[in-house]
Each structure stands twice: as C-alpha cells, then as structure tokens.
Design a protein around this motif. Sequence first.
Motif, mmCIF file in Angstrom:
data_model
loop_
_atom_site.group_PDB
_atom_site.id
_atom_site.type_symbol
_atom_site.label_atom_id
_atom_site.label_comp_id
_atom_site.label_asym_id
_atom_site.label_seq_id
_atom_site.Cartn_x
_atom_site.Cartn_y
_atom_site.Cartn_z
ATOM 1 N N PRO A 171 0.788 -1.237 0.000
ATOM 2 C CA PRO A 171 0.000 0.000 0.000
ATOM 3 C C PRO A 171 0.822 1.291 0.000
ATOM 4 C CG PRO A 171 -0.110 -1.062 2.146
ATOM 5 C CD PRO A 171 0.626 -1.998 1.232
ATOM 6 N N LEU A 172 2.121 1.205 0.183
ATOM 7 C CA LEU A 172 2.940 2.407 0.281
ATOM 8 C C LEU A 172 2.798 3.306 -0.954
ATOM 9 C CD1 LEU A 172 4.964 4.096 1.859
ATOM 10 C CD2 LEU A 172 6.783 2.729 0.827
ATOM 11 N N GLY A 173 2.790 2.723 -2.138
ATOM 12 C CA GLY A 173 2.654 3.513 -3.362
ATOM 13 C C GLY A 173 1.352 4.286 -3.402
ATOM 14 N N ASP A 174 0.245 3.630 -3.029
ATOM 15 C CA ASP A 174 -1.059 4.296 -3.003
ATOM 16 C C ASP A 174 -1.064 5.438 -1.986
ATOM 17 O OD1 ASP A 174 -1.486 1.827 -4.392
ATOM 18 O OD2 ASP A 174 -3.633 2.030 -4.022
ATOM 19 N N VAL A 175 -0.471 5.192 -0.818
ATOM 20 C CA VAL A 175 -0.417 6.227 0.214
ATOM 21 C C VAL A 175 0.396 7.413 -0.284
ATOM 22 C CG1 VAL A 175 0.447 6.786 2.532
ATOM 23 C CG2 VAL A 175 -0.791 4.642 2.149
ATOM 24 N N ARG A 176 1.562 7.154 -0.851
ATOM 25 C CA ARG A 176 2.426 8.230 -1.339
ATOM 26 C C ARG A 176 1.721 9.052 -2.432
ATOM 27 N NH1 ARG A 176 6.403 9.779 1.948
ATOM 28 N NH2 ARG A 176 7.478 7.985 2.796
ATOM 29 N N ARG A 177 1.062 8.360 -3.371
ATOM 30 C CA ARG A 177 0.349 9.078 -4.441
ATOM 31 C C ARG A 177 -0.772 9.934 -3.863
ATOM 32 N NH1 ARG A 177 1.757 4.438 -7.002
ATOM 33 N NH2 ARG A 177 -0.133 3.290 -6.464
ATOM 34 N N ALA A 178 -1.515 9.394 -2.906
ATOM 35 C CA ALA A 178 -2.610 10.150 -2.292
ATOM 36 C C ALA A 178 -2.084 11.368 -1.543
ATOM 37 C CB ALA A 178 -3.414 9.246 -1.352
ATOM 38 N N LEU A 179 -0.933 11.234 -0.907
ATOM 39 C CA LEU A 179 -0.381 12.358 -0.149
ATOM 40 C C LEU A 179 0.120 13.480 -1.049
ATOM 41 C CD1 LEU A 179 1.485 10.490 2.724
ATOM 42 C CD2 LEU A 179 -0.659 11.784 2.869
ATOM 43 N N THR A 180 0.535 13.149 -2.282
ATOM 44 C CA THR A 180 1.023 14.204 -3.183
ATOM 45 C C THR A 180 -0.098 15.131 -3.622
ATOM 46 O OG1 THR A 180 0.793 12.861 -5.188
ATOM 47 C CG2 THR A 180 2.938 12.797 -4.054
ATOM 48 N N VAL A 181 -1.338 14.656 -3.644
ATOM 49 C CA VAL A 181 -2.461 15.502 -4.066
ATOM 50 C C VAL A 181 -3.326 15.954 -2.890
ATOM 51 C CG1 VAL A 181 -2.520 14.518 -6.384
ATOM 52 C CG2 VAL A 181 -3.934 13.510 -4.577
ATOM 53 N N LEU A 182 -2.940 15.579 -1.681
ATOM 54 C CA LEU A 182 -3.702 15.963 -0.486
ATOM 55 C C LEU A 182 -3.508 17.452 -0.214
ATOM 56 C CD1 LEU A 182 -5.424 14.622 1.811
ATOM 57 C CD2 LEU A 182 -3.316 14.528 3.140
ATOM 58 N N ALA A 183 -4.603 18.162 -0.087
ATOM 59 C CA ALA A 183 -4.533 19.602 0.185
ATOM 60 C C ALA A 183 -4.081 19.838 1.621
ATOM 61 C CB ALA A 183 -5.900 20.239 -0.049
ATOM 62 N N PRO A 184 -3.351 20.926 1.869
ATOM 63 C CA PRO A 184 -2.939 21.248 3.245
ATOM 64 C C PRO A 184 -4.154 21.308 4.174
ATOM 65 C CG PRO A 184 -1.784 22.652 1.695
ATOM 66 C CD PRO A 184 -2.831 21.899 0.905
ATOM 67 N N GLY A 185 -3.999 20.693 5.343
ATOM 68 C CA GLY A 185 -5.074 20.650 6.333
ATOM 69 C C GLY A 185 -6.036 19.495 6.134
#
Length: 176
Positions: free
Chosen positions: A118-132
């Motif tokens: 799941p690390l790849g999915d988590v990393r990809r999701a975090l790159t587009v996660l808006a601050p806050g």
Amino acid sequence: MSLPITPETKIGAMLDAYPELEDRLIAWVPEFKKLKNPVLRRTIAKVATLEQAAKVAGISVRGLVGMLREAAGQEPAREGPDRDDAGSPAEEPPLWLDHQKVTRTIDADAIIAAGQHPLGDVRRALTVLAPGHILRLRSGFRPVPLIESLAREGFDTFSIREPGGEFSTYIRKSDG
C-alpha cells in the motif's frame, strides 16, 4: 556468525538467520501471522525492526527480544532503558483530527491481499492531499514504520484501534 537479536534487528534479517523463529513468533503474537504473506515478507519485514513490531502488537519490546534471544540460543540481553512504554500509544485523538476533513480512505489490507504494497497508493494520495486535509489508512495492524517515516517528513499522524479491531491511521498534511 550469528545475527544478534536486539530491538533494532530487522524482522526479515532475523527470520533469514533463524527461520525456526517464525512459528514461535506467530505463536507468541498472533498478529505476526501476516508475516506469511509474501508481499509483507518481501517489503515490511525487510525494514521493520523488532521494536516497531512490538509497538504494532502492543507488547513489551524487552519481552519480545528476550523470548526471541532465548529461542535462538543467545545470552539474555544486558539491562538497558525500558522502552516498553513506546508500545502503548495514546488513544486520545489530537486536536487537528477533524473527520470532516478526511478526503480519502485507503484499505491497506485489500491492497496487500491483491499482492501489492500500500505504500505507493499512500504516497500518491499524499502528493495531491490539500494542506489541512486528512488521509485515512485502514489496516489490520498499526503501520508503525510508515507512521514514523511520515512523521519525520513533517506529516501529522495518529493511529487508533477501532472497536472492530482494525486500525485507522490518520495522516494530515500541515497547513503551513
């Protein structure tokens, strides 16, 4: 030369050096049966330490290392600082945890069952996660290595065991 078993020993290295410890480890801590999963064995077991595994299982680091050293025929560890309190994270949610700001949930167990990490999915999701905003990771275990890595990178993290036994790990990108 045998591998000394310490809190810093990687699970994968220990099981490579002492394959007979796998069944004993699972018998002592049933949560470790996930080590039979080839994906976890190739990935998480290679980087996770015994100290991190004890945190995941909520057991004493000293006790786990002691049991493994005895089973491997090693001398008892010298007494050092007691790190057992690290296995009991606070269950009180932090002030920043606002469930309305959870914009995505990832099911780590489903990804692992599909033969992936799941690390790849988590990393990809975090790159587009808006601050806050917050990402929720659902899993059958507390992902301690991931939590520690993300905390070092400046993300806010909080993990809690839900009433059904699964863990929810909340990851927030800082506002500033």
